[in-house]
Design an enzyme around this catalytic site. Structure first.
Site, PDB file in Angstrom:
ATOM      1  N   GLY A  14       0.841  -1.195   0.000  1.00  0.00           N
ATOM      2  CA  GLY A  14       0.000   0.000   0.000  1.00  0.00           C
ATOM      3  C   GLY A  14       0.870   1.236   0.000  1.00  0.00           C
ATOM      4  O   GLY A  14       1.978   1.229  -0.522  1.00  0.00           O
ATOM      5  N   CYS A  15       0.382   2.286   0.608  1.00  0.00           N
ATOM      6  CA  CYS A  15       1.136   3.539   0.667  1.00  0.00           C
ATOM      7  C   CYS A  15       2.459   3.318   1.398  1.00  0.00           C
ATOM      8  O   CYS A  15       2.489   2.728   2.478  1.00  0.00           O
ATOM      9  CB  CYS A  15       0.304   4.593   1.394  1.00  0.00           C
ATOM     10  SG  CYS A  15       1.162   6.164   1.591  1.00  0.00           S
ATOM     11  N   PHE A  16       3.540   3.780   0.808  1.00  0.00           N
ATOM     12  CA  PHE A  16       4.851   3.531   1.433  1.00  0.00           C
ATOM     13  C   PHE A  16       5.011   4.244   2.764  1.00  0.00           C
ATOM     14  O   PHE A  16       5.838   3.869   3.575  1.00  0.00           O
ATOM     15  CB  PHE A  16       6.028   3.827   0.507  1.00  0.00           C
ATOM     16  CG  PHE A  16       5.954   5.031  -0.381  1.00  0.00           C
ATOM     17  CD1 PHE A  16       5.378   6.220  -0.011  1.00  0.00           C
ATOM     18  CD2 PHE A  16       6.511   4.949  -1.645  1.00  0.00           C
ATOM     19  CE1 PHE A  16       5.339   7.316  -0.854  1.00  0.00           C
ATOM     20  CE2 PHE A  16       6.487   6.029  -2.511  1.00  0.00           C
ATOM     21  CZ  PHE A  16       5.896   7.219  -2.112  1.00  0.00           C
ATOM     22  N   TRP A  17       4.221   5.274   3.029  1.00  0.00           N
ATOM     23  CA  TRP A  17       4.329   5.980   4.311  1.00  0.00           C
ATOM     24  C   TRP A  17       4.083   5.054   5.497  1.00  0.00           C
ATOM     25  O   TRP A  17       4.702   5.195   6.544  1.00  0.00           O
ATOM     26  CB  TRP A  17       3.335   7.121   4.381  1.00  0.00           C
ATOM     27  CG  TRP A  17       3.507   8.210   3.379  1.00  0.00           C
ATOM     28  CD1 TRP A  17       4.609   8.469   2.598  1.00  0.00           C
ATOM     29  CD2 TRP A  17       2.543   9.202   3.028  1.00  0.00           C
ATOM     30  NE1 TRP A  17       4.372   9.556   1.799  1.00  0.00           N
ATOM     31  CE2 TRP A  17       3.115  10.030   2.040  1.00  0.00           C
ATOM     32  CE3 TRP A  17       1.249   9.465   3.449  1.00  0.00           C
ATOM     33  CZ2 TRP A  17       2.439  11.103   1.486  1.00  0.00           C
ATOM     34  CZ3 TRP A  17       0.573  10.535   2.897  1.00  0.00           C
ATOM     35  CH2 TRP A  17       1.168  11.344   1.935  1.00  0.00           C
TER      36      TRP A  17
END
Length: 179
Positions: A14-17
């Site tokens: 998903g979002c790398f954050w």
């Protein structure tokens, strides 16, 4: 303390954050970098990757000391830090750029990744859809994306999406965390 050769895994969840925030809190992690990989565009950027046309996934490159934190823990944290049962989606983030994927650098990593998927499947009722894909070029994401959570802790995404994931990781892996 004995030292060993650092290892690096490239993982997309998903979002790398989110994965960036998780791995920066793990003892023995030497570095985390938000990257784009798995696509066909030579110079991807956030806008092009978000369009879904480049084939890239948002991923993290995690370098760790296996003498401090075993590879299995790094991989099991991956499956705790995102939902590996949703195809091309993590919460509100939808598209192939948010797929659950692992990018092995060699045959040994491929086997480790497949074993981790098998371990994870035992924890989920729905099928794990994480793919194991060849590691191609890795492109560093823009500076803004590096260490996003620590730099923007009061951002709405951090509060609503990342904080619950960190709480889940703290509950299951407290002994491996630095905070």
């Amino acid at each position: 303390m004995t030292s060993s050769t650092p290892q690096t895994f490239v993982l997309a969840g998903g979002c790398f954050w989110c994965l960036d925030a998780v791995y920066r809190r793990v003892r023995g992690v030497l570095g985390v970098r938000s990257v784009y990989t798995g696509g066909q565009t030579e110079h991807p950027d956030y806008e092009s990757v978000c369009s879904g046309t480049t084939g890239h996934a948002e991923a993290v490159e995690v370098t760790f000391d296996p003498a401090v934190v075993p590879a299995d823990v790094i991989l099991d944290l991956f499956f705790t830090g995102h939902d590996p049962t949703t195809l091309n989606r993590q919460g509100y983030d939808v598209g192939t750029q948010y797929r659950s994927a692992m990018f092995p650098a060699d045959e040994e990593q491929r086997q480790e990744f497949e074993a981790a998927i098998a371990r994870a499947q035992k924890l989920f009722e729905d099928p794990v859809v994480t793919t194991v894909e060849p590691l191609g070029p890795v492109h560093e994401a823009e500076h803004f994306h590096q260490d996003f959570y620590n730099n923007q802790p009061f951002n709405g995404y951090c509060q609503v999406i990342i904080n619950p994931k960190l709480a889940k990781v703290r509950k299951r892996y407290a002994m491996w965390l630095t905070d």
